[in-house]
Design a protein around this motif. Sequence first.
Motif, PDB file in Angstrom:
ATOM      1  N   ALA A 196     -20.809  22.723  68.097  1.00 47.63           N
ATOM      2  CA  ALA A 196     -22.027  22.424  67.290  1.00 47.63           C
ATOM      3  C   ALA A 196     -22.605  23.862  66.854  1.00 47.63           C
ATOM      4  O   ALA A 196     -22.904  23.997  65.679  1.00 47.63           O
ATOM      5  N   GLU A 197     -22.886  24.705  67.841  1.00 49.96           N
ATOM      6  CA  GLU A 197     -23.746  25.845  67.414  1.00 49.96           C
ATOM      7  C   GLU A 197     -22.703  26.699  66.414  1.00 49.96           C
ATOM      8  O   GLU A 197     -23.052  27.466  65.405  1.00 49.96           O
ATOM      9  N   ALA A 255     -22.868  26.943  73.769  1.00 48.01           N
ATOM     10  CA  ALA A 255     -22.085  25.863  74.736  1.00 48.01           C
ATOM     11  C   ALA A 255     -20.570  26.344  74.526  1.00 48.01           C
ATOM     12  O   ALA A 255     -19.873  26.143  75.419  1.00 48.01           O
ATOM     13  N   LYS A 306     -19.688  18.719  70.987  1.00 50.37           N
ATOM     14  CA  LYS A 306     -20.761  19.160  71.398  1.00 50.37           C
ATOM     15  C   LYS A 306     -20.844  20.829  71.550  1.00 50.37           C
ATOM     16  O   LYS A 306     -21.413  21.571  71.230  1.00 50.37           O
TER      17      LYS A 306
END
Length: 321
Positions: free
Chosen positions: A74-75, A280, A71
């Motif tokens: 992810a970006e 994140a 997570k």
Amino acid sequence: MSFAAFARVTLAAAALLLPGAALADFKLDPRFTDANGDMVADAPADTAKQLDPDTLVFAYTPVEDPAVYAKVWAEFLDHLAKTTGKKVQFFPVQSNAAQLEAMRAGRLHVAGFNTGSNPIAVACSGFVPFTMMAAKDGAYGYEMEIITYPGSGIAKVEDIKGKKMAFTSETSNSGYKAPSALLKSQFGMEAGKDFEPVFSGKHDNSIIGVANKDYPAAAIANSVMKRMIARGVIKPEQVVTIYKSQTFPTTGYGYVYNLKPELAEKVKQAFFTFDWEGTALQKEFKSAEPPQEKFIPITFKDTWAVVRQIDDAMGVAYTCK
């Protein structure tokens, strides 16, 4: 295909971390070439041997829960996909050995290898590191800390004698190589002779183990501990630091040597054009000290010189199989 890196502890005390100390002859696996002397493998001249996969596989160093970091990244991986025009897959590796083997076998294309694994990844897996995280002002690094818990009976490093001490893995700089060299050179203590070594596998395992009083002491990367405290995984009052080292470079990011050069350049572009603001990745790594908020260019030859010096002091030999 198997990978083995065997550490032989033959430390001479005066060799540890001295400016200008001689380094062991660092050599790449014979299957690689280094025509320009930058200490990393050259891309194959034969285009038929260059990789241009439909899907780029990315792996972050296995220091903590892979599900958490899927997570976190992810970006960035979305940005990597847009920049390269490739699909991108996150590969949740469970160990340093698995990550090294995956790149050596051609199944891993872009990765972040921990500090201690970088020389092995370069020598045996064809890893080409080119960047690492840093603060906005360019400051970077972490320290190795030896930690214990309140009431353990350990107030100083010498008190570890006769007790257990947790390491992470033999490829880790802060989790094994640096503290082993330190204990030998500065305190005259050797694993198996003066204390019982145990291997937890990961920094978070060692940190949680000390916090929960499973291990009397452990050698860890304080950058990992700070992130765990920031996330509430442990409380700061659960651990006590009894030693803090000099600053080391953090995780090095790069690609496998035989990636198509044009694609490798796009991978570099993705790292250096990623906007951290509000992501994140920024949330996870800004708790480091110094905060990690951007990617900066590095070279294995210069930035990892201190780590190779530790390997030299430890008598580390790389056997690539």
